[in-house]
Design a protein around this motif. Structure first.
Motif, PDB file in Angstrom:
ATOM      1  N   MET A   1      44.723  -4.653 -41.629  1.00  0.00           N
ATOM      2  CA  MET A   1      43.639  -4.641 -42.607  1.00  0.00           C
ATOM      3  C   MET A   1      44.218  -4.917 -43.988  1.00  0.00           C
ATOM      4  O   MET A   1      45.190  -4.304 -44.393  1.00  0.00           O
TER       5      MET A   1
ATOM      6  N   SER B   1      39.982  -5.050 -48.033  1.00  0.00           N
ATOM      7  CA  SER B   1      39.171  -4.376 -47.031  1.00  0.00           C
ATOM      8  C   SER B   1      39.313  -2.863 -47.148  1.00  0.00           C
ATOM      9  O   SER B   1      38.338  -2.125 -47.046  1.00  0.00           O
TER      10      SER B   1
ATOM     11  N   GLN C   1      37.353  -1.766 -50.115  1.00  0.00           N
ATOM     12  CA  GLN C   1      35.919  -1.809 -49.838  1.00  0.00           C
ATOM     13  C   GLN C   1      35.499  -0.607 -49.007  1.00  0.00           C
ATOM     14  O   GLN C   1      34.466   0.015 -49.275  1.00  0.00           O
TER      15      GLN C   1
ATOM     16  N   ARG D   1      37.518 -13.945 -43.544  1.00  0.00           N
ATOM     17  CA  ARG D   1      37.248 -13.759 -42.116  1.00  0.00           C
ATOM     18  C   ARG D   1      37.833 -14.885 -41.276  1.00  0.00           C
ATOM     19  O   ARG D   1      37.957 -14.751 -40.077  1.00  0.00           O
TER      20      ARG D   1
END
Length: 211
Positions: A1, A5, A8, A210
């Protein structure tokens, strides 16, 4: 990760904690318990749904923030009922209005948030290629949701009779349904026009992360 991320997720957990805290506080002594439940039901549905879909389809930071604000608007409206939210009376006096306008803020957000959700789904999943068509369809989705919400209010009135007055929040306005949908339309247009570039940049960034 990656770091973005992780950051967030931390902000999302903080947002969820604040929403849960607001729900608990509002639940303690709402103006009317049944109205509270009907008004905050979208929050009770949306938060678990967003948590469930986060790994498969995380939304942009902008959209998460707007959903958070929408949740607080709904919770405040459920606590006092929309016709009695204190800040609404301040705006009513300031603009010399005939009624408490807080519910119109709720309907504006009811158009804004679904339109952005629809746009992200349409563009990121490749259902629509053109951004203009995506914007048009997103407004259509927002208006369809607004229309369904007005039907829910009508059904509540049929089932509950006078008991639905606080949920409906008509305040004697015979054109309340039409103005509710108009404000939802304004929210959707605001999302597609004013927030367009900001939202597009975040969608592009999310697509890159992504891939």
């Amino acid at each position: 990760m990656n770091t973005a991320s992780s950051s967030q997720i931390r902000w999302l957990l903080l947002g969820v904690a604040l929403i849960v805290a607001a729900l608990i506080v509002s639940f303690i002594n709402p103006y009317e318990r049944a109205t509270w439940l009907m008004e905050v039901m979208p929050v009770l549905i949306a938060v678990p749904l967003l948590a469930w879909t986060y790994k498969r389809f995380p939304l942009t930071n902008l959209l998460y923030f707007l959903i958070f604000l929408h949740a607080l608007i709904l919770i405040l409206g459920g606590t006092y009922t929309y016709a009695r939210v204190p800040i609404g009376f301040v705006v009513q006096d300031w603009l010399d209005l005939a009624r408490n306008p807080y519910d119109k803020l709720g309907h504006f957000w009811q158009g804004l948030v679904p339109a952005l959700v629809a746009k992200e789904i349409l563009l990121r999943n490749g259902h629509v290629a053109g951004r203009k068509m995506a914007a048009f369809l997103s407004i259509c989705v927002a208006m369809a949701i607004s229309a369904w919400y007005e039907l829910i209010e009508w059904w509540a009135a049929l089932l509950m009779g006078q008991g639905a007055d606080e949920f409906l929040g008509l305040q004697g306005d015979e054109w309340d349904t039409q103005s509710d949908m108009w404000f939802a339309c304004m929210g959707a247009l605001f999302a597609m026009l004013i927030l367009r570039r900001w939202h597009d940049r975040q969608i592009a960034r999310l697509r890159g992360e992504r891939n």
